[in-house]
Enzyme design. Structure first.
Site, PDB file in Angstrom:
ATOM      1  N   SER A  43     -46.847  67.052  72.828  1.00 35.12           N
ATOM      2  CA  SER A  43     -46.523  67.176  72.923  1.00 35.12           C
ATOM      3  C   SER A  43     -44.749  67.881  71.870  1.00 35.12           C
ATOM      4  O   SER A  43     -44.931  68.645  71.279  1.00 35.12           O
ATOM      5  CB  SER A  43     -45.450  66.195  73.650  1.00 35.12           C
ATOM      6  N   ASP A  66     -46.439  71.108  74.646  1.00 38.42           N
ATOM      7  CA  ASP A  66     -47.229  71.231  75.335  1.00 38.42           C
ATOM      8  C   ASP A  66     -46.835  72.162  76.082  1.00 38.42           C
ATOM      9  O   ASP A  66     -47.617  72.350  77.790  1.00 38.42           O
ATOM     10  CB  ASP A  66     -47.863  70.828  75.392  1.00 38.42           C
ATOM     11  N   ASP A  92     -44.712  71.462  78.545  1.00 37.24           N
ATOM     12  CA  ASP A  92     -44.162  70.419  80.198  1.00 37.24           C
ATOM     13  C   ASP A  92     -43.000  70.190  79.621  1.00 37.24           C
ATOM     14  O   ASP A  92     -42.369  69.814  81.365  1.00 37.24           O
ATOM     15  CB  ASP A  92     -45.211  69.222  80.184  1.00 37.24           C
ATOM     16  N   GLU A 104     -36.138  64.690  84.248  1.00 40.28           N
ATOM     17  CA  GLU A 104     -35.940  64.082  82.848  1.00 40.28           C
ATOM     18  C   GLU A 104     -35.091  64.928  82.541  1.00 40.28           C
ATOM     19  O   GLU A 104     -34.634  66.275  82.361  1.00 40.28           O
ATOM     20  CB  GLU A 104     -36.683  63.704  81.990  1.00 40.28           C
ATOM     21  N   GLY A 126     -41.153  54.739  73.953  1.00 37.04           N
ATOM     22  CA  GLY A 126     -42.964  54.904  73.722  1.00 37.04           C
ATOM     23  C   GLY A 126     -43.488  55.622  73.524  1.00 37.04           C
ATOM     24  O   GLY A 126     -45.213  55.519  73.670  1.00 37.04           O
TER      25      GLY A 126
HETATM   26  P1  NG1 Z   1     -39.466  57.562  75.169  1.00 34.22           P
HETATM   27  O1  NG1 Z   1     -40.058  58.168  73.439  1.00 34.22           O
HETATM   28  O2  NG1 Z   1     -40.093  56.563  75.635  1.00 34.22           O
HETATM   29  O3  NG1 Z   1     -38.283  57.445  75.127  1.00 34.22           O
HETATM   30  C1  NG1 Z   1     -40.198  60.329  75.364  1.00 34.22           C
HETATM   31  C2  NG1 Z   1     -38.736  60.627  76.142  1.00 34.22           C
HETATM   32  C3  NG1 Z   1     -39.544  60.660  77.523  1.00 34.22           C
HETATM   33  C4  NG1 Z   1     -41.138  61.624  78.227  1.00 34.22           C
HETATM   34  C5  NG1 Z   1     -42.107  61.186  77.450  1.00 34.22           C
HETATM   35  C6  NG1 Z   1     -42.936  62.039  77.084  1.00 34.22           C
HETATM   36  C7  NG1 Z   1     -36.707  61.131  76.702  1.00 34.22           C
HETATM   37  C8  NG1 Z   1     -35.116  60.338  75.266  1.00 34.22           C
HETATM   38  N1  NG1 Z   1     -37.715  60.243  75.957  1.00 34.22           N
HETATM   39  O4  NG1 Z   1     -40.061  59.220  75.818  1.00 34.22           O
HETATM   40  O5  NG1 Z   1     -38.105  61.202  78.775  1.00 34.22           O
HETATM   41  O6  NG1 Z   1     -40.578  62.792  78.475  1.00 34.22           O
HETATM   42  O7  NG1 Z   1     -41.304  60.778  75.443  1.00 34.22           O
HETATM   43  O8  NG1 Z   1     -43.229  62.535  76.406  1.00 34.22           O
HETATM   44  O9  NG1 Z   1     -36.432  61.967  76.453  1.00 34.22           O
HETATM   45 ZN    ZN Z   2     -44.526  67.942  76.835  1.00 30.73          ZN
END
Ligand code: NG1
Ligand code: ZN
Length: 535
Positions: free
Chosen positions: A57, A269, A271, A361, A492
């Site tokens: 991504s 990617d 999305d 989001e 994450g």
């Molecule tokens: P993490 O790294 O868990 O904050 C990020 C984005 C998520 C989600 C994921 C997957 C922020 C703050 N966090 O996750 O919203 O899109 O990547 O791509 O934007």
């Molecule tokens: Zn993405």
């Protein structure tokens, strides 16, 4: 089946995170192979086609990642995320036992056929890594889709498993369905000038750029796209793309955009999408996922009223949603607002509980889900010969809106077409859209700690329950500022703790974010240099 094909380096441990496995591409060969194996098992279990997408991504080009897509195009179910982690981390000599364990626990009939769609982004590592996935799928009915956006893969998995009811399971079929709906929608925008049909797109030097090019002829000049960062020279996600724009609150490099004109950025990617413009004073204005959710839900709500359809609409956000957006949605628009944990699967799940669930989001990942009942009511009205003209027109618009949306997952291309259609139909400029509400100034920071798992959260990640004293520290810092809010959570997808703060002024938001970062650094085992103030 040769399990020694893509051996695992001993001792390496990875987690199936917010969006699958994601780390430096060099560490992923064995994970890809094993996800190929697991996808095959999942396919046998569900007796349906399963998707595997190879992408990291918005991460840097050197990274890669992999995630599984379930039969209806949704993220793989949590139990199987657990299996994914077990398989990925099994030492070489334990792999067979780990596989057998899944087969037994899920009572999988191994003589069942399997079908797996594999997609990849444009990263240099994606070719060999997707081959490793296919090696895992081996002779068991794998289908290589080659270069596709993440949402295109989700879409095709869903089409395949609904026997074409959702559309044709090809990239061409995807363009046809979306663009036809887009053209039908924009037929309702009677006096749209060529200027208003123009949009600058930052493709993040990724797969989205290639796919926008591929789609263009289907748009029949109803949208004029100037494509930048198309991958011909720049580096993927480097100083461009949706994540860069959202976090830096600035325009991407490589884009040419006149004052007042609309621009948008995809991620690597495709999305995610965010919009923006630069005003006549040179000031940058971001329209993020929250503004997009507001625009879309306003449009849908107006159509529901015109159609006199009684359908329950809700907006699903995460803790990162700007406080102003939540207030506007709840107090002015009077729609139901839900807050979930970060990660698309949580938002998607919550959105499924309503007739119409708009989820986004703040970073621009989102879509709209329509319940089966909602789609049926809309269709009945659109086809009802006795219905009056206004109701019918609204129902037809709703029908085309359903068709332009990729309901399987957030999709930059589909969201872009929907947003462009709404602006055209409403005769709305990006400035008018931006003025629906004003964002509270905010700041996102990252803190490095030795083990980010020491931070545990509750209340949709808005409060920290551990380590001891952290939440109390945040609470007392927040009290120092007006209209302030702050929270922290372990990422994450990266080895960091994320800090979010918003407040009445940018300076306050920056100061608060910095002070909270210091609290994290001190109470949650910070490593490296202490966070420095932003000013
Ligand atoms: P993490 O790294 O868990 O904050 C990020 C984005 C998520 C989600 C994921 C997957 C922020 C703050 N966090 O996750 O919203 O899109 O990547 O791509 O934007
Ligand atoms: Zn993405």
């Amino acid at each position: 089946l040769d399990l020694c094909l893509h051996p695992k380096p001993a001792g390496l441990v990875l987690q199936y995170g917010t969006a699958g496995f994601r780390t430096n591409a060099k560490q992923l060969d064995h994970v890809m192979f094993r996800m190929g194996l697991l996808a095959t098992l999942r396919s046998k279990k569900t007796e349906a086609t399963i998707g595997v997408m190879v992408t990291a991504s918005h991460n840097p080009e050197e990274d890669n990642g992999v995630k599984l897509v379930d039969p209806m195009g949704e993220m793989v179910t949590p139990t199987w995320e657990g299996y994914a982690t077990q398989l990925a981390n099994a030492e070489q000599e334990d792999l067979l036992a780990a596989l057998k364990d899944v087969i037994e626990k899920e009572a999988i009939n191994m003589s069942q056929e399997a079908n797996v769609f594999v997609g990849k982004d444009t990263r240099s590592s994606s070719a060999s890594l997707s081959q490793a996935v296919l090696d895992g799928v081996s002779a068991l009915g794998g289908h290589n889709y080659g270069l596709v956006t993440t949402p295109q893969l989700h879409y095709m998995v869903c089409c395949q498993n609904t026997q074409g009811k959702y559309g044709e399971a090809t990239v061409e079929g995807y363009y046809k369905k979306l663009c036809q709906a887009f053209i039908q929608l924009t037929n309702n925008a009677s006096n749209c000038t060529d200027d208003q049909k123009h949009l600058s797109v930052d493709g993040a030097n990724g797969i989205g750029a290639l796919k926008v090019r591929e789609m263009e002829s289907h748009l029949k000049k109803e949208l004029h796209i100037s494509l930048f960062n198309d991958g011909s020279k720049g580096k993927l996600n480097h100083q461009c793309g949706a994540d860069f724009v959202k976090v830096q609150q600035n325009a991407p490099t490589g884009i040419k955009i006149n004052p007042g004109e609309r621009g948008c950025s995809f991620d690597g990617d495709a999305d995610r999408i965010v919009y923006y413009y630069i005003d006549s004073e040179g000031q940058f204005h971001l329209l993020d996922g929250d503004k997009i959710a507001t625009l879309i839900s306003t449009f849908l709500k107006e159509l529901l009223t015109q159609a006199a359809l009684d359908l329950k609409i809700a907006v699903v956000q995460t803790a990162y949603a700007n406080g102003s957006s939540t207030h506007y949605l709840e107090d002015t628009m009077k729609v139901i607002v839900r807050c979930t944990k970060t990660g698309v699967k949580h938002l998607h799940h919550a959105a499924q509980e309503f007739d119409i669930g708009v989820y986004f989001e703040a970073n621009g990942h989102g879509t709209v889900l329509f319940s089966k009942a909602a789609e049926e009511k809309i269709q009945q009205l659109a086809e009802n010969p006795g219905a009056d003209d206004e109701r019918k027109r609204a129902a037809l618009l709703l029908q085309n809106t359903v068709n332009v949306i990729n309901q399987t997952v957030g999709d930059a291309i589909s969201d872009m077409l929907l947003i462009e259609a709404i602006l055209a139909i409403k005769g709305m400029t990006i400035q008018q859209w931006d003025a629906i509400y004003s964002d509270l100034p905010n700041r996102q920071l990252k803190v490095k700690v030795s083990d980010r798992r020491v931070i545990d959260t509750t209340d949709a990640e808005r409060r920290a329950v551990s380590p001891a004293g952290l939440q109390e520290a945040i609470d007392s810092l927040v009290k120092k500022y007006r209209q302030a809010r702050s929270f922290v959570r372990p990422s994450g997808t990266e080895d960091v703790v994320r800090v979010y703060a918003e407040a009445e002024t940018q300076e306050s938001a920056d100061d608060l974010a910095h002070e909270v970062s210091l609290a994290v650094y001190r109470l949650a085992g910070g490593v490296g240099d202490e966070p420095k103030p932003l000013h």
